[in-house]
Design an enzyme around this catalytic site. Structure first.
Site, PDB file in Angstrom:
ATOM      1  CG  HIS A  75      -1.797  -1.221   1.260  1.00  0.00           C
ATOM      2  ND1 HIS A  75      -2.045  -1.974   2.386  1.00  0.00           N
ATOM      3  CD2 HIS A  75      -2.496  -1.800   0.249  1.00  0.00           C
ATOM      4  CE1 HIS A  75      -2.870  -2.956   2.067  1.00  0.00           C
ATOM      5  NE2 HIS A  75      -3.146  -2.881   0.781  1.00  0.00           N
ATOM      6  CD  GLU A 129      -0.524   0.769   4.432  1.00  0.00           C
ATOM      7  OE1 GLU A 129      -1.762   0.715   4.365  1.00  0.00           O
ATOM      8  OE2 GLU A 129       0.191  -0.254   4.400  1.00  0.00           O
ATOM      9  CG  HIS A 139       0.788  -3.649   5.481  1.00  0.00           C
ATOM     10  ND1 HIS A 139       0.045  -3.334   4.367  1.00  0.00           N
ATOM     11  CD2 HIS A 139       1.241  -4.917   5.287  1.00  0.00           C
ATOM     12  CE1 HIS A 139       0.039  -4.362   3.527  1.00  0.00           C
ATOM     13  NE2 HIS A 139       0.761  -5.336   4.057  1.00  0.00           N
ATOM     14  CD  GLU A 168      -1.232  -3.096   9.424  1.00  0.00           C
ATOM     15  OE1 GLU A 168      -0.982  -1.895   9.158  1.00  0.00           O
ATOM     16  OE2 GLU A 168      -1.817  -3.872   8.649  1.00  0.00           O
TER      17      GLU A 168
END
Ligand code: ZN
Length: 375
Positions: free
Chosen positions: A166, A169, A258, A339
């Site tokens: 993504h 990010e 991420h 994350e």
């Protein structure tokens, strides 16, 4: 006031910039998809003159709950980024600031551009243990870079680290740079790790989306982390060629890196099924927590709140098409999604910087400790 955004990862629409106390801007969607979150633009103004910028459609963004405790990033030189006072009022993101220079950039998070990626790759491959391969070219003719660190050998474990599926990010790519720099600069640590393993690192899975200023998708509007079940060679070469290489090398551990817009913590989500609550996954998380206060295990997607469609969300119907799930199923190994926050890591908050590129790089260096214990 003049506002520019026609550069690597630039993204914003100018509605009205005539009144410096009420500059109205809008977030724009990804080029082929309706995701809307990332912004990056430059203001050409006068030092000492205060301005008020309103991103008027922030309340309609893809992750609108992200703005509550969020402070925008700013920079005078595109190198040093800092947080500026930001409010979310009446569904608008409002930045009120008095720059000390004539030019100031604003972005959702510290950008990481393609030029930096090229110089990072060039520098890394000068190390004798590090080899660079271009796995393929994307639709926009950008390189899908792979760094191989260590000598491949069938008795060694294959550690795969992929980042920035993504593109918004960007902390994921800062993390990877920190990891590689630390690995290549610490001789003893490097030799210990490379005696048992080979690292395969893709610092940026989605260069097209990154350059275009997309938040979630590639040039064709595809969310790469939903394409792992049956990736198209033409629409999604990013995943297709990484899978092809994984089939060659095998995978013994995957880290898919991420960023999360809302949750103010670093956390790990193991692939569902064999990895969930597995001893290996719990051990890895526990060892990571021992290595650094910048990691915790209390808060993650399973307990923060239910989400509809996240990188590793529990309620996501597309689980089977995510990288971690694909790797866990096909290689029977530990596959983890890491994350990092856009806001801050609330176990160790920093009111000045929030979560930052530097902290992401340091976290990248620290993850080598649990990786070593995993081996
Ligand atoms: Zn993500």
């Amino acid at each position: 006031m003049k506002i520019s955004h026609n550069f690597d990862s630039g993204s914003i629409a100018v509605i009205d910039s005539n009144d410096i106390n009420n500059i109205q801007l809008e977030l724009t969607t990804d080029n082929n998809d309706n995701t809307m979150q990332w912004f990056h633009f430059r203001c050409h103004t006068n030092a000492g003159l205060s301005h008020t910028i309103r991103i008027v459609n922030a309340g309609e963004s893809s992750f609108s709950r992200a703005w509550g405790n969020y402070q925008a990033m700013a920079s005078y030189d595109k190198v040093n980024w800092f947080r500026v006072p930001t409010q979310f009022i009446n569904s608008q993101l409002v930045i009120n600031y008095t720059p000390t220079r004539d030019e100031i950039s604003y972005a959702y998070f510290t950008p990481y551009d393609y030029e930096r990626q090229r110089s990072f790759i060039k520098q890394a491959q000068q190390h004798e243990q590090c080899q660079h391969t271009v796995l393929a070219k994307t639709v926009d003719n950008n390189a899908i870079d792979l760094l191989t660190i260590g000598e491949p050998d069938k008795n060694k474990k294959s550690i795969w680290i992929i980042a920035r599926q993504h593109p918004g990010e960007t902390m994921a790519q800062w993390f990877t740079e920190g990891l590689v720099n630390h690995l290549l600069s610490q001789d003893i640590c490097l030799q210990k790790l490379l005696a048992k393993s080979v690292f395969y690192i893709v610092p940026n899975m989605n260069p097209d989306g990154s350059i275009k200023g997309n938040h979630r998708t590639n040039s064709h509007g595809l969310n790469l982390n939903r394409q792992w079940k049956n990736p198209s060679k033409t629409l999604c070469p990013e995943v297709y060629y990484v899978q092809e290489k994984m089939a060659d090398t095998g995978v013994d551990l995957l880290l898919d890196i991420h960023g999360d817009e809302e949750i103010p913590y670093n956390f790990i989500m193991p692939a569902k099924g064999s990895c969930t609550n597995s001893t290996q996954a719990n051990q890895f998380k526990s060892n990571f927590m021992t290595a650094t206060k910048e990691f915790q295990v209390e808060v993650d997607y399973d307990n923060f709140h239910k989400k509809q469609d996240r990188c590793c969300g529990t309620s996501c119907g597309g689980k089977q098409s995510m990288a971690s799930q694909y790797v866990a199923n096909n290689f029977g190994c530990l596959a983890l999604v890491l994350e990092m926050p856009f806001i801050d890591h609330n176990s160790q908050p920093n009111n000045i910087t929030g979560w930052s590129a530097t902290r992401s790089m340091n976290l990248g260096a620290e993850i080598l400790k649990p990786i070593y214990k995993f081996l």
